[in-house]
Design a protein around this motif. Structure first.
Motif, PDB file in Angstrom:
ATOM      1  N   VAL A  34       0.828  -1.199   0.000  1.00  0.00           N
ATOM      2  CA  VAL A  34       0.000   0.000   0.000  1.00  0.00           C
ATOM      3  C   VAL A  34       0.871   1.262   0.000  1.00  0.00           C
ATOM      4  N   ALA A  35       2.058   1.154   0.579  1.00  0.00           N
ATOM      5  CA  ALA A  35       2.939   2.332   0.700  1.00  0.00           C
ATOM      6  C   ALA A  35       3.785   2.580  -0.541  1.00  0.00           C
ATOM      7  N   LEU A  36       3.819   1.662  -1.493  1.00  0.00           N
ATOM      8  CA  LEU A  36       4.775   1.756  -2.599  1.00  0.00           C
ATOM      9  C   LEU A  36       4.683   3.048  -3.409  1.00  0.00           C
ATOM     10  N   PRO A  37       3.490   3.527  -3.806  1.00  0.00           N
ATOM     11  CA  PRO A  37       3.470   4.762  -4.595  1.00  0.00           C
ATOM     12  C   PRO A  37       4.099   5.953  -3.868  1.00  0.00           C
ATOM     13  N   ARG A  38       3.815   6.080  -2.554  1.00  0.00           N
ATOM     14  CA  ARG A  38       4.396   7.185  -1.795  1.00  0.00           C
ATOM     15  C   ARG A  38       5.909   7.010  -1.636  1.00  0.00           C
ATOM     16  N   ILE A  39       6.359   5.771  -1.443  1.00  0.00           N
ATOM     17  CA  ILE A  39       7.803   5.529  -1.343  1.00  0.00           C
ATOM     18  C   ILE A  39       8.485   5.953  -2.640  1.00  0.00           C
ATOM     19  N   GLY A  40       7.900   5.537  -3.765  1.00  0.00           N
ATOM     20  CA  GLY A  40       8.481   5.893  -5.055  1.00  0.00           C
ATOM     21  C   GLY A  40       8.522   7.394  -5.272  1.00  0.00           C
ATOM     22  N   ARG A  41       7.454   8.080  -4.889  1.00  0.00           N
ATOM     23  CA  ARG A  41       7.398   9.532  -5.079  1.00  0.00           C
ATOM     24  C   ARG A  41       8.382  10.249  -4.174  1.00  0.00           C
ATOM     25  N   ASP A  42       8.436   9.854  -2.894  1.00  0.00           N
ATOM     26  CA  ASP A  42       9.294  10.558  -1.945  1.00  0.00           C
ATOM     27  C   ASP A  42      10.782  10.320  -2.215  1.00  0.00           C
ATOM     28  N   LEU A  43      11.130   9.112  -2.668  1.00  0.00           N
ATOM     29  CA  LEU A  43      12.535   8.797  -2.904  1.00  0.00           C
ATOM     30  C   LEU A  43      12.931   9.033  -4.358  1.00  0.00           C
ATOM     31  N   GLY A  44      11.959   9.422  -5.179  1.00  0.00           N
ATOM     32  CA  GLY A  44      12.254   9.730  -6.568  1.00  0.00           C
ATOM     33  C   GLY A  44      12.819   8.559  -7.338  1.00  0.00           C
ATOM     34  N   THR A  45      12.191   7.398  -7.200  1.00  0.00           N
ATOM     35  CA  THR A  45      12.744   6.183  -7.787  1.00  0.00           C
ATOM     36  C   THR A  45      11.793   5.571  -8.791  1.00  0.00           C
ATOM     37  N   GLY A  46      12.291   4.639  -9.607  1.00  0.00           N
ATOM     38  CA  GLY A  46      11.497   3.970 -10.624  1.00  0.00           C
ATOM     39  C   GLY A  46      10.865   2.690 -10.124  1.00  0.00           C
ATOM     40  N   LEU A  47      10.172   2.012 -11.033  1.00  0.00           N
ATOM     41  CA  LEU A  47       9.445   0.796 -10.687  1.00  0.00           C
ATOM     42  C   LEU A  47      10.369  -0.306 -10.190  1.00  0.00           C
ATOM     43  N   ALA A  48      11.562  -0.433 -10.761  1.00  0.00           N
ATOM     44  CA  ALA A  48      12.473  -1.505 -10.351  1.00  0.00           C
ATOM     45  C   ALA A  48      12.794  -1.420  -8.860  1.00  0.00           C
ATOM     46  N   ALA A  49      12.990  -0.212  -8.353  1.00  0.00           N
ATOM     47  CA  ALA A  49      13.282  -0.061  -6.921  1.00  0.00           C
ATOM     48  C   ALA A  49      12.086  -0.471  -6.072  1.00  0.00           C
ATOM     49  N   LEU A  50      10.870  -0.200  -6.549  1.00  0.00           N
ATOM     50  CA  LEU A  50       9.681  -0.632  -5.813  1.00  0.00           C
ATOM     51  C   LEU A  50       9.578  -2.158  -5.814  1.00  0.00           C
ATOM     52  N   GLN A  51       9.912  -2.778  -6.947  1.00  0.00           N
ATOM     53  CA  GLN A  51       9.929  -4.240  -6.981  1.00  0.00           C
ATOM     54  C   GLN A  51      10.930  -4.787  -5.964  1.00  0.00           C
ATOM     55  N   TRP A  52      12.097  -4.173  -5.893  1.00  0.00           N
ATOM     56  CA  TRP A  52      13.103  -4.649  -4.951  1.00  0.00           C
ATOM     57  C   TRP A  52      12.721  -4.351  -3.503  1.00  0.00           C
ATOM     58  N   THR A  53      11.937  -3.305  -3.281  1.00  0.00           N
ATOM     59  CA  THR A  53      11.471  -3.023  -1.920  1.00  0.00           C
ATOM     60  C   THR A  53      10.646  -4.191  -1.385  1.00  0.00           C
ATOM     61  N   VAL A  54       9.875  -4.808  -2.258  1.00  0.00           N
ATOM     62  CA  VAL A  54       9.107  -6.004  -1.892  1.00  0.00           C
ATOM     63  C   VAL A  54       9.998  -7.239  -1.906  1.00  0.00           C
ATOM     64  N   ASN A  55      10.789  -7.403  -2.984  1.00  0.00           N
ATOM     65  CA  ASN A  55      11.487  -8.660  -3.206  1.00  0.00           C
ATOM     66  C   ASN A  55      12.723  -8.857  -2.347  1.00  0.00           C
ATOM     67  N   ALA A  56      13.394  -7.788  -1.930  1.00  0.00           N
ATOM     68  CA  ALA A  56      14.574  -7.958  -1.078  1.00  0.00           C
ATOM     69  C   ALA A  56      14.195  -8.648   0.226  1.00  0.00           C
ATOM     70  N   TYR A  57      13.056  -8.259   0.778  1.00  0.00           N
ATOM     71  CA  TYR A  57      12.560  -8.886   2.006  1.00  0.00           C
ATOM     72  C   TYR A  57      12.193 -10.346   1.763  1.00  0.00           C
ATOM     73  N   MET A  58      11.443 -10.592   0.674  1.00  0.00           N
ATOM     74  CA  MET A  58      11.001 -11.944   0.378  1.00  0.00           C
ATOM     75  C   MET A  58      12.175 -12.859   0.059  1.00  0.00           C
ATOM     76  N   LEU A  59      13.203 -12.315  -0.557  1.00  0.00           N
ATOM     77  CA  LEU A  59      14.349 -13.116  -0.967  1.00  0.00           C
ATOM     78  C   LEU A  59      15.075 -13.721   0.227  1.00  0.00           C
ATOM     79  N   THR A  60      15.461 -12.886   1.176  1.00  0.00           N
ATOM     80  CA  THR A  60      16.202 -13.408   2.326  1.00  0.00           C
ATOM     81  C   THR A  60      15.300 -14.241   3.241  1.00  0.00           C
ATOM     82  N   LEU A  61      14.034 -13.875   3.337  1.00  0.00           N
ATOM     83  CA  LEU A  61      13.114 -14.651   4.171  1.00  0.00           C
ATOM     84  C   LEU A  61      12.900 -16.040   3.586  1.00  0.00           C
ATOM     85  N   ALA A  62      12.625 -16.122   2.286  1.00  0.00           N
ATOM     86  CA  ALA A  62      12.399 -17.423   1.647  1.00  0.00           C
ATOM     87  C   ALA A  62      13.654 -18.278   1.671  1.00  0.00           C
ATOM     88  N   GLY A  63      14.810 -17.639   1.447  1.00  0.00           N
ATOM     89  CA  GLY A  63      16.042 -18.405   1.358  1.00  0.00           C
ATOM     90  C   GLY A  63      16.560 -18.920   2.690  1.00  0.00           C
TER      91      GLY A  63
END
Length: 510
Positions: A34-63
């Motif tokens: 739910v927070a991703l659009p605001r994170i992207g706007r405030d940090l001035g980042t593209g879609l790839a960074a938003l994907q990694w915001t979700v996936n970095a957590y899932m990656l280490t947790l799953a592994g």
């Protein structure tokens, strides 16, 4: 022998601290989208960074989640749980203070490590602490409170984003940890595999297997996210990811005590249900990642409205999963595992009606109700079938594998869907561009669910008479399959690959 009674003051404190600790990881799995659009706007980042915001957590947790359970069995479940809570809170503080997207992504990966330590530990502490006659009720209460947390998560995330700001989605974990840790140290008894009476000594840690598995997932994810431009770096990363996956399979086949024992897949039922899990949770991961964005970017909802809009799905699961589990006991798993994905596929096609200025009651709510009905039909029977497909001594290992498979599937989906739909780096800033990509993504997710339904119909069978029927009825309300812990007196689940041959959000079920 564990002897704490649930009605005692100590029993209530144990339940309180385990719920509090696991809720940290659970809420961060549900509120960040739910927070991703605001994170992207405030940090001035593209879609790839938003994907990694979700996936970095899932990656280490799953592994690392299987390794986290084995650490608790070896060194003490309370100790590892407390370390996980402190680690998670410290990483959350770093997330909340992150000055840019790079720091946020690193902090999210660190959060996942903390989650891998505390998630299996919370349920293990309940299993190891309570007297046998109270254990089932304690697990039911723990899971029920977790379900409430899952239902409240998107609403809470929207309120925080719209109120004090998205950083408080992470900073809120710090005061929670400040309460959780002292209570755990004062009131929760320490236990490990030996003190709980689990059969056999813990095996060696399969650190190499865990590293190779996480490395393969990370490299493949990086290649998928970066594949819009086929640069030499992306190609080399993709090849390296495949090589790491091959090395992981080789190592697990040749180690005496692997993290992922290949012989557990001798159970055709277990293999079939995990294939269904991969399809189902890949579609779920893509759906919830993109829907939270679609409601805000295209439909014009505020973060609070978007979070609230997603409540019906989880509330339906919370209310009706018990009845779904009971029905599956009577019909066998094949029917619900075939029908459930088809209902969810229909819900994703209904989401195609959600465009600019979508009306909630006529456009959004029908799709989410159908989605909830499909998940109610599917999730609890999926968990029960996973646990019933292996020997009792391997229930913990089976549920750990199923949980990791679900998280890995969601991870790959979040990385791959923007690539498959032609979603550019700035698409989430444009209602037209994002809406067009969303309209391509939902049929893809629906198709993956149909594949899961076909696999279930073709491969899943009713367990033979006399097979174990786990009590999964109450615990199908969480966003990922459960982590079953071994009961004292049985071989250690996730950490006992030496157990006999093979015969499912945060989430817990038995």
């Amino acid at each position: 022998m564990p002897d704490v009674r649930l009605a005692s003051p100590r029993g209530k404190w144990i339940l309180f601290t385990t719920v509090l600790g696991s809720s940290m990881a659970l809420l961060d799995s549900t509120v960040v989208n739910v927070a991703l659009p605001r994170i992207g706007r405030d940090l001035g980042t593209g879609l790839a960074a938003l994907q990694w915001t979700v996936n970095a957590y899932m990656l280490t947790l799953a592994g690392l989640i299987l390794l986290g359970g084995s650490l608790g069995d070896r060194f003490g479940r309370r100790k590892v749980f407390v370390i996980g809570v402190v680690w998670f809170a410290a990483a959350s503080l770093l997330c909340g203070l992150a000055p840019d997207a790079g720091v946020l992504i690193i902090a999210r990966a660190l959060q996942g490590i903390g989650g891998a330590l505390l998630t299996p530990g919370s349920l293990a502490l309940i299993q190891a602490s309570f007297a046998p006659e109270d254990r089932s009720r304690a697990v039911g209460l723990w899971s029920g409170f977790g379900g409430v947390g899952a239902a409240v998560g998107p609403f809470l995330g929207g309120w925080l984003v719209e109120g004090p700001g998205w950083r408080w989605v992470f900073l809120l974990n710090v005061p929670v940890a400040l309460v959780c840790v002292p209570v755990a140290l004062r009131h929760v008894p320490e236990s490990d595999a030996a003190s709980s009476g689990d059969a056999g000594p813990p095996g060696r840690f399969d650190v190499l297997g865990a590293v190779l598995g996480a490395l393969a997932l990370g490299l493949v994810t990086y290649a998928l996210i970066g594949a819009r431009e086929l640069t030499p770096v992306v190609i080399v990363t993709a090849v390296a990811g495949v090589a790491a996956a091959v090395a992981f399979v080789y190592v697990e086949h040749h180690r005496a005590d692997p993290m992922l024992p290949p012989d557990i897949f001798a159970s055709r039922q277990f293999t079939a249900v995990n294939l269904v899990t991969l399809c189902v949770y890949a579609a779920f991961g893509g759906f919830f990642f993109l829907t939270a964005l679609q409601l805000q970017v295209v439909a014009g909802y505020s973060p609070l409205a978007a979070g609230t809009a997603l409540l019906p799905t989880t509330v339906l699961m919370l209310l009706f999963s018990a009845r779904s589990g009971a029905l599956a006991d009577r019909t066998g798993p094949r029917l619900p595992l075939t029908v459930g994905p088809l209902l969810c596929a229909g819900a994703m096609l209904l989401m195609l009606r959600v465009g600019r200025d979508a009306d909630y009651l006529t456009d959004v709510l029908p799709a989410l109700i159908v989605m909830g009905a499909g998940m109610v039909t599917l999730v609890a029977p999926l968990t029960a079938t996973v646990l019933a497909s292996v020997d009792t001594a391997r229930a913990g290992l089976a549920s750990g594998i199923n949980n990791a498979a679900a998280r890995a599937a969601g991870l790959i989906a979040v990385a791959a869907l923007p690539l498959l739909t032609g979603m550019g780096p700035e698409a989430y800033r444009s209602p037209t561009a994002f809406g067009a990509a969303f309209d391509k993504a939902m049929p893809i997710c629906a198709g993956v669910l149909v594949l899961g339904s076909v696999l279930a119909f073709s491969l899943v069978r009713r367990p033979a008479p006399g097979c174990r029927k786990p009590e999964c009825r109450r615990h199908g309300c969480l966003p990922f399959p459960p982590l079953e812990q071994p009961r004292p007196g049985t071989a250690a689940g996730p950490t006992a690959p030496e157990a006999g041959p093979a015969a499912p959000e945060a989430g817990p079920a038995r």
